[in-house]
Structures are given as structure tokens and as C-alpha cells.
Design a protein around this motif. Structure first.
Motif, PDB file in Angstrom:
ATOM      1  N   LYS A  18       0.818  -1.213   0.000  1.00  0.00           N
ATOM      2  CA  LYS A  18       0.000   0.000   0.000  1.00  0.00           C
ATOM      3  C   LYS A  18       0.853   1.265   0.000  1.00  0.00           C
ATOM      4  CE  LYS A  18      -0.549  -0.662   4.984  1.00  0.00           C
ATOM      5  NZ  LYS A  18      -1.481  -1.128   6.037  1.00  0.00           N
ATOM      6  N   ASN A  19       2.119   1.136   0.372  1.00  0.00           N
ATOM      7  CA  ASN A  19       3.062   2.260   0.284  1.00  0.00           C
ATOM      8  C   ASN A  19       4.466   1.693   0.140  1.00  0.00           C
ATOM      9  OD1 ASN A  19       4.313   2.021   3.052  1.00  0.00           O
ATOM     10  ND2 ASN A  19       2.216   2.483   3.696  1.00  0.00           N
ATOM     11  N   ARG A  20       5.437   2.570  -0.020  1.00  0.00           N
ATOM     12  CA  ARG A  20       6.808   2.152  -0.318  1.00  0.00           C
ATOM     13  C   ARG A  20       7.744   2.303   0.878  1.00  0.00           C
ATOM     14  NH1 ARG A  20       7.510   2.633  -6.392  1.00  0.00           N
ATOM     15  NH2 ARG A  20       5.385   2.921  -7.149  1.00  0.00           N
ATOM     16  N   ILE A  21       7.158   2.328   2.060  1.00  0.00           N
ATOM     17  CA  ILE A  21       7.930   2.471   3.298  1.00  0.00           C
ATOM     18  C   ILE A  21       7.916   1.135   4.028  1.00  0.00           C
ATOM     19  CG2 ILE A  21       8.159   3.724   5.459  1.00  0.00           C
ATOM     20  CD1 ILE A  21       6.366   5.928   4.122  1.00  0.00           C
ATOM     21  N   ALA A  48       1.586  -1.908  11.584  1.00  0.00           N
ATOM     22  CA  ALA A  48       1.018  -2.538  10.390  1.00  0.00           C
ATOM     23  C   ALA A  48       0.707  -1.559   9.260  1.00  0.00           C
ATOM     24  CB  ALA A  48      -0.248  -3.317  10.760  1.00  0.00           C
ATOM     25  N   SER A  49       0.856  -0.254   9.501  1.00  0.00           N
ATOM     26  CA  SER A  49       0.649   0.709   8.408  1.00  0.00           C
ATOM     27  C   SER A  49       1.853   0.752   7.466  1.00  0.00           C
ATOM     28  CB  SER A  49       0.383   2.104   8.963  1.00  0.00           C
ATOM     29  OG  SER A  49       1.447   2.532   9.798  1.00  0.00           O
ATOM     30  N   ALA A  50       2.950   0.101   7.819  1.00  0.00           N
ATOM     31  CA  ALA A  50       4.087  -0.010   6.907  1.00  0.00           C
ATOM     32  C   ALA A  50       3.638  -0.702   5.626  1.00  0.00           C
ATOM     33  CB  ALA A  50       5.216  -0.804   7.560  1.00  0.00           C
ATOM     34  N   GLY A  51       4.262  -0.324   4.519  1.00  0.00           N
ATOM     35  CA  GLY A  51       3.963  -1.052   3.288  1.00  0.00           C
ATOM     36  C   GLY A  51       4.311  -2.516   3.428  1.00  0.00           C
ATOM     37  N   LEU A  52       5.425  -2.787   4.075  1.00  0.00           N
ATOM     38  CA  LEU A  52       5.861  -4.157   4.336  1.00  0.00           C
ATOM     39  C   LEU A  52       6.628  -4.176   5.647  1.00  0.00           C
ATOM     40  CD1 LEU A  52       6.181  -7.109   3.322  1.00  0.00           C
ATOM     41  CD2 LEU A  52       8.381  -6.413   2.332  1.00  0.00           C
ATOM     42  N   ILE A  53       6.254  -5.091   6.528  1.00  0.00           N
ATOM     43  CA  ILE A  53       7.027  -5.369   7.733  1.00  0.00           C
ATOM     44  C   ILE A  53       7.938  -6.547   7.433  1.00  0.00           C
ATOM     45  CG2 ILE A  53       6.931  -6.287  10.076  1.00  0.00           C
ATOM     46  CD1 ILE A  53       4.264  -4.870  10.448  1.00  0.00           C
ATOM     47  N   HIS A  90      -2.174  -9.127   9.242  1.00  0.00           N
ATOM     48  CA  HIS A  90      -3.056  -9.105   8.071  1.00  0.00           C
ATOM     49  C   HIS A  90      -4.415  -8.495   8.414  1.00  0.00           C
ATOM     50  CE1 HIS A  90      -0.563 -12.624   6.251  1.00  0.00           C
ATOM     51  NE2 HIS A  90      -0.099 -11.447   5.866  1.00  0.00           N
ATOM     52  N   ALA A  91      -4.939  -8.829   9.583  1.00  0.00           N
ATOM     53  CA  ALA A  91      -6.231  -8.264  10.001  1.00  0.00           C
ATOM     54  C   ALA A  91      -6.146  -6.753  10.151  1.00  0.00           C
ATOM     55  CB  ALA A  91      -6.678  -8.901  11.318  1.00  0.00           C
ATOM     56  N   ALA A  92      -4.950  -6.255  10.468  1.00  0.00           N
ATOM     57  CA  ALA A  92      -4.727  -4.808  10.608  1.00  0.00           C
ATOM     58  C   ALA A  92      -4.377  -4.149   9.267  1.00  0.00           C
ATOM     59  CB  ALA A  92      -3.628  -4.544  11.630  1.00  0.00           C
ATOM     60  N   GLY A  93      -4.393  -4.924   8.200  1.00  0.00           N
ATOM     61  CA  GLY A  93      -4.147  -4.371   6.870  1.00  0.00           C
ATOM     62  C   GLY A  93      -2.699  -4.375   6.437  1.00  0.00           C
ATOM     63  N   GLY A  94      -1.845  -5.109   7.161  1.00  0.00           N
ATOM     64  CA  GLY A  94      -0.422  -5.113   6.838  1.00  0.00           C
ATOM     65  C   GLY A  94       0.026  -6.328   6.056  1.00  0.00           C
ATOM     66  N   LYS A  95       1.256  -6.274   5.572  1.00  0.00           N
ATOM     67  CA  LYS A  95       1.931  -7.382   4.906  1.00  0.00           C
ATOM     68  C   LYS A  95       3.221  -7.651   5.653  1.00  0.00           C
ATOM     69  CE  LYS A  95      -0.988  -7.510   1.367  1.00  0.00           C
ATOM     70  NZ  LYS A  95      -1.919  -8.658   1.179  1.00  0.00           N
ATOM     71  N   PHE A 328      15.783   2.097  12.697  1.00  0.00           N
ATOM     72  CA  PHE A 328      15.748   2.640  14.048  1.00  0.00           C
ATOM     73  C   PHE A 328      14.516   3.503  14.311  1.00  0.00           C
ATOM     74  CE2 PHE A 328      17.108   5.392  17.552  1.00  0.00           C
ATOM     75  CZ  PHE A 328      17.551   4.431  18.446  1.00  0.00           C
ATOM     76  N   ASN A 329      14.130   4.352  13.373  1.00  0.00           N
ATOM     77  CA  ASN A 329      12.961   5.207  13.601  1.00  0.00           C
ATOM     78  C   ASN A 329      11.664   4.416  13.698  1.00  0.00           C
ATOM     79  OD1 ASN A 329      13.639   7.961  13.989  1.00  0.00           O
ATOM     80  ND2 ASN A 329      14.239   8.144  11.852  1.00  0.00           N
ATOM     81  N   TYR A 330      11.670   3.158  13.218  1.00  0.00           N
ATOM     82  CA  TYR A 330      10.472   2.344  13.377  1.00  0.00           C
ATOM     83  C   TYR A 330      10.364   1.758  14.779  1.00  0.00           C
ATOM     84  CZ  TYR A 330       7.067   1.767   9.702  1.00  0.00           C
ATOM     85  OH  TYR A 330       5.994   1.949   8.875  1.00  0.00           O
ATOM     86  N   ILE A 331      11.480   1.669  15.478  1.00  0.00           N
ATOM     87  CA  ILE A 331      11.421   1.256  16.873  1.00  0.00           C
ATOM     88  C   ILE A 331      10.625   2.278  17.679  1.00  0.00           C
ATOM     89  CG2 ILE A 331      12.808   1.024  18.984  1.00  0.00           C
ATOM     90  CD1 ILE A 331      14.991  -0.253  17.291  1.00  0.00           C
ATOM     91  N   THR A 332      10.907   3.542  17.432  1.00  0.00           N
ATOM     92  CA  THR A 332      10.374   4.606  18.282  1.00  0.00           C
ATOM     93  C   THR A 332       9.070   5.222  17.761  1.00  0.00           C
ATOM     94  OG1 THR A 332      11.883   6.101  17.143  1.00  0.00           O
ATOM     95  CG2 THR A 332      12.608   5.241  19.239  1.00  0.00           C
ATOM     96  N   HIS A 333       8.668   4.894  16.535  1.00  0.00           N
ATOM     97  CA  HIS A 333       7.470   5.506  15.948  1.00  0.00           C
ATOM     98  C   HIS A 333       6.572   4.455  15.307  1.00  0.00           C
ATOM     99  CE1 HIS A 333      10.602   8.673  15.996  1.00  0.00           C
ATOM    100  NE2 HIS A 333       9.597   9.412  16.446  1.00  0.00           N
ATOM    101  N   PRO A 334       5.661   3.855  16.088  1.00  0.00           N
ATOM    102  CA  PRO A 334       4.762   2.852  15.519  1.00  0.00           C
ATOM    103  C   PRO A 334       3.890   3.410  14.400  1.00  0.00           C
ATOM    104  CG  PRO A 334       4.040   3.517  17.720  1.00  0.00           C
ATOM    105  CD  PRO A 334       5.402   4.081  17.518  1.00  0.00           C
ATOM    106  N   ASP A 335       3.643   4.705  14.428  1.00  0.00           N
ATOM    107  CA  ASP A 335       2.814   5.378  13.422  1.00  0.00           C
ATOM    108  C   ASP A 335       3.688   6.136  12.422  1.00  0.00           C
ATOM    109  OD1 ASP A 335       3.695   7.150  15.383  1.00  0.00           O
ATOM    110  OD2 ASP A 335       1.945   8.445  15.213  1.00  0.00           O
ATOM    111  N   LEU A 336       4.829   5.587  12.072  1.00  0.00           N
ATOM    112  CA  LEU A 336       5.778   6.288  11.212  1.00  0.00           C
ATOM    113  C   LEU A 336       5.145   6.705   9.884  1.00  0.00           C
ATOM    114  CD1 LEU A 336       9.494   5.551  10.784  1.00  0.00           C
ATOM    115  CD2 LEU A 336       8.096   5.726   8.737  1.00  0.00           C
ATOM    116  N   VAL A 337       4.402   5.817   9.245  1.00  0.00           N
ATOM    117  CA  VAL A 337       3.778   6.159   7.952  1.00  0.00           C
ATOM    118  C   VAL A 337       2.797   7.304   8.114  1.00  0.00           C
ATOM    119  CG1 VAL A 337       2.215   5.327   6.152  1.00  0.00           C
ATOM    120  CG2 VAL A 337       4.120   3.894   6.907  1.00  0.00           C
ATOM    121  N   GLU A 338       1.989   7.256   9.159  1.00  0.00           N
ATOM    122  CA  GLU A 338       1.023   8.328   9.385  1.00  0.00           C
ATOM    123  C   GLU A 338       1.728   9.665   9.650  1.00  0.00           C
ATOM    124  OE1 GLU A 338      -0.996   4.517  10.960  1.00  0.00           O
ATOM    125  OE2 GLU A 338       1.024   5.345  10.749  1.00  0.00           O
ATOM    126  N   ARG A 339       2.824   9.612  10.366  1.00  0.00           N
ATOM    127  CA  ARG A 339       3.582  10.844  10.614  1.00  0.00           C
ATOM    128  C   ARG A 339       4.115  11.423   9.314  1.00  0.00           C
ATOM    129  NH1 ARG A 339       5.937  11.629  16.256  1.00  0.00           N
ATOM    130  NH2 ARG A 339       4.873  10.117  17.573  1.00  0.00           N
TER     131      ARG A 339
END
Length: 376
Positions: A18-21, A48-53, A90-95, A328-339
Motif C-alpha cells: 500500500k506504500n513504499r515504506i 502494520a501501516s508499513a507497506g511491508l514489515i 493481516h487483520a490490521a491491513g499489513g503485509k 531505528f525510527n520504526y522502533i520509536t514511531h509505531p505510526d511512522l507512515v502516518e507521521r
């Protein structure tokens, strides 16, 4: 520069992101006895808002790593634990991809998992990495001289078994950990691989192990197989002269790309991984993206290591990469994509003390699942 290029979808293997992050693999050692838990599930679902975990490195077999409580994927209990996590993501919309990991010579025979394995520390050759610090072992010892692998096909079979289990566990794909001086990199690097059989010596022979592992993974996951590479080396005492580095990784990347991987992620040179040993820097400093990007024609290209959203936006907009991985920034920002989408700063302060656990840790949620989201 096209606006919000990072937020556009992209096809990777058989799935659309859903995104490239992407969220890069991040060792957090919170898997007691190697089994993933509901706390780990909460951590990934938050992101789970990451394009891919990409999962933290998952050990394909018992190994005495520097990181206690690293998760595994060799038995049915592992499969069940990871299935609990992938279902929730997956239920949260992630891959989610599983990063498959063998640490090779940077394990330790006195580490609890290596003792349970009942096997030596294996590597391409009986050459010790220099440095290391096993904080969870009395005396905090360094690396040891490993036992040379007698038949690399046995390890390739372990990778394939791990991929079969990852498929059962519901992962969307697998990423082979070919970076940071672990087993794939040890075979590639002429300072760690002194074999005289078909697995060592020439560039083609040193590349064979990693390429055969990728072929085995593709037998399980088809188009949904990726690889992570760090040509600049340094970490865990790997690194070759510049021309040998360019020749080795140019060959490996060209051949890997012929396998039509879902993506190849290139780890840029960073000073933090430029380990100095005996007064010599082990990294081979060069522009990784500039040196190898043009060789990748059939797989998507991602870049990792100190990639800011601003740099990622520029690289994607200019067509230099298909996406980015942030660690590293994904450790501290669960909502990184939204930010990123809302122009919010990445300003959470990292809890360094609780990045990983240790033998005295009790509250594993602290510094793990307690980072605040921004106000939108």
C-alpha cells in the motif's frame, strides 16, 4: 519532485504494497526460549501501516547468538506463534515477510541455545571473526574459531525447511539475511571464506552458497523471495578491498536478479557499521546504490541505512529506488507512515536502555510497545 511518492502502492512479487515504506528487520530479543509471544504480536500490529514489515531476524536453527531471546522457526510451536502474529498483522491491513537468519561464525559455543543445539559453531572456514561481546555469557567473551561446514547443502536444507515453516505461518514472503557479516556474507567474503572446494576461491564459488539458498527459498515461496545485502561490509569483521568488493557484489547481484526476486535491498555505507579492528576500518566505503543499482533489472530495489523520509521521497520520485526500509525510527514511531503522511516529526526519544533485553530484564513492554503515537 512528485508529492507523496513514498505513499503510492508498488507491486512486490505477488503482492501489492500500500506504500513504499518498509519496516526493516530489527533484533529486539523478546522471544523467551525462541518462541514469539502476544507482546511481539502487539509490537508488529502497532506498525502494520508499513507497506511491508520484515520480521526481526528469525533463526533457522538453534544458534548461540549475541542476542538472547532471538526467535526461531524450526518447529511447529514456532509456526503457531508466528501464525498468531501474521494473522493479526493481516487483520490490521499489513503485509509481513520473515527474515531468515543464520549467524554462522558469530555464534558462541557457551551460549544457551548453542548448548541446546549440541552442534559446533559453523562457518565456511575455521576463521574466527575478531571482536564480539556476548554480554549474557559470564566473562562477556568474544568470538571463537568456528568449525568449517562439511557440506553446505545441509545448511541450505535448513533454510528451505525454515521457508516451509514460514509459509505455514502465513508470512507473505521471506527475506534472506545476506548482510552484516552473517553466514551468507561470510561465504561471499574472501577474508572469511578460504575454502578450496566449489564453495570458495573464485567469486563464482563464493557466491554459490547464497544463490543456492535463494533458489531453495523460491522453491517454497515462488516470486516472494528477497535478499538483503550490505556490500560496504564492516560489521562482524567482514570487508574486502574495493575492487574485489565491486567485482564480488556485482556478480552476486546480477545472478540473484536473474532469479526474479521480489526485491533486493541494498544497505548503504554507514559510519556506525564501519568497525575498526587493529587500527584498520573494516568497511569498504563506497556508494552502494550508485555501484549496483544499474545491475538490477528484474527485481524491485529498496535501500536501507540512515534513509530519512526526505531522502526516500527524493530517491523514489527520481526512479532510483522502488522503496525504502527504515530501521531505528520504526522502533520509536509505531505510526511512522502516518507521521510522514501528515508532516509530523519523528520526535519520540529512544529508550536506549530497553532496545534489547538482558538477563536482568523483567518488563519487556518498556521501550517496545509503549512509544506514543502523534496527535492527528
Amino acid at each position: 519532485m512528485a508529492p507523496n511518492a513514498l505513499l503510492t502502492p508498488v507491486q512486490v512479487g505477488s503482492i501489492e504494497l500500500k506504500n513504499r515504506i518498509g519496516m526493516s528487520a530489527l533484533t529486539r530479543n523478546r522471544a523467551p526460549e525462541t518462541y514469539p509471544t502476544d507482546l511481539i504480536k502487539e509490537y508488529y500490529v502497532q506498525r502494520a501501516s508499513a507497506g511491508l514489515i520484515v520480521s526481526e531476524g528469525i533463526l533457522i536453527t538453534r544458534q548461540g547468538t549475541e542476542w538472547p531471546y532471538a526467535p526461531g522457526i524450526w518447529d511447529d510451536k514456532h509456526v503457531a506463534g508466528w501464525k498468531n502474529i501474521t494473522d493479526a498483522v493481516h487483520a490490521a491491513g499489513g503485509k509481513m515477510y520473515a527474515q531468515l537468519w543464520h549467524v554462522g561464525r558469530v555464534a558462541h559455543p557457551d551460549a544457551p541455545e548453542q548448548k541446546l543445539a549440541g552442534t559446533p559453531v559453523y562457518a565456511p572456514s575455521a576463521i574466527s571473526a575478531r571482536g564480539g561481546k556476548f554480554r549474557h555469557i559470564p566473562g562477556t567473551p568474544g568470538y571463537v574459531t568456528p568449525t568449517a561446514i562439511d557440506d553446505p547443502w545441509k545448511i541450505i536444507a535448513q533454510f528451505k525447511h525454515a521457508a516451509i515453516n514460514a509459509k505455514k505461518a502465513g508470512f507473505d514472503g521471506v527475506e534472506l539475511h545476506g548482510a552484516n557479516g552473517y553466514l551468507i556474507a561470510q561465504f561471499l567474503d574472501s577474508t572469511a571464506n578460504k575454502r578450496t572446494d566449489e564453495w570458495g576461491g573464485s567469486i563464482e564459488n563464493r557466491s554459490r552458497f547464497g544463490l543456492e539458498v535463494l533458489k531453495a527459498l523460491k522453491e517454497v515461496f515462488g516470486p516472494d523471495v528477497a535478499v538483503k545485502l550490505s556490500p560496504a561490509g564492516g560489521y562482524n569483521d567482514v570487508g574486502m578491498p574495493l575492487q574485489e568488493t565491486l567485482d564480488t557484489f556485482s556478480y552476486f547481484i546480477t545472478e540473484a536478479d536473474k532469479l526474479n526476486l521480489s526485491y533486493i535491498v541494498l544497505v548503504r555505507y554507514t559510519a556506525g557499521f564501519d568497525i575498526e579492528i587493529d587500527g584498520v576500518h573494516r568497511s569498504t566505503k563506497h556508494d552502494v546504490l550508485e555501484s549496483y543499482r544499474h545491475l538490477i533489472k528484474n527485481s524491485k530495489v529498496f535501500v536501507n541505512a540512515e534513509v530519512t523520509p526526505e531522502l526516500g521521497e527524493k530517491l523514489v520520485s527520481e526512479g532510483k529506488v522502488d522503496g525504502i526500509f527504515i530501521g531505528f525510527n520504526y522502533i520509536t514511531h509505531p505510526d511512522l507512515v502516518e507521521r510522514i503522511a501528515h508532516g509530523k516529526p519523528l520526535d519520540n526519544i529512544p529508550d536506549i536502555k530497553h532496545l534489547q533485553t538482558n538477563k536482568d530484564s523483567g518488563d519487556w513492554a518498556t521501550g517496545f510497545t509503549d512509544y506514543p503515537r502523534a496527535v492527528y
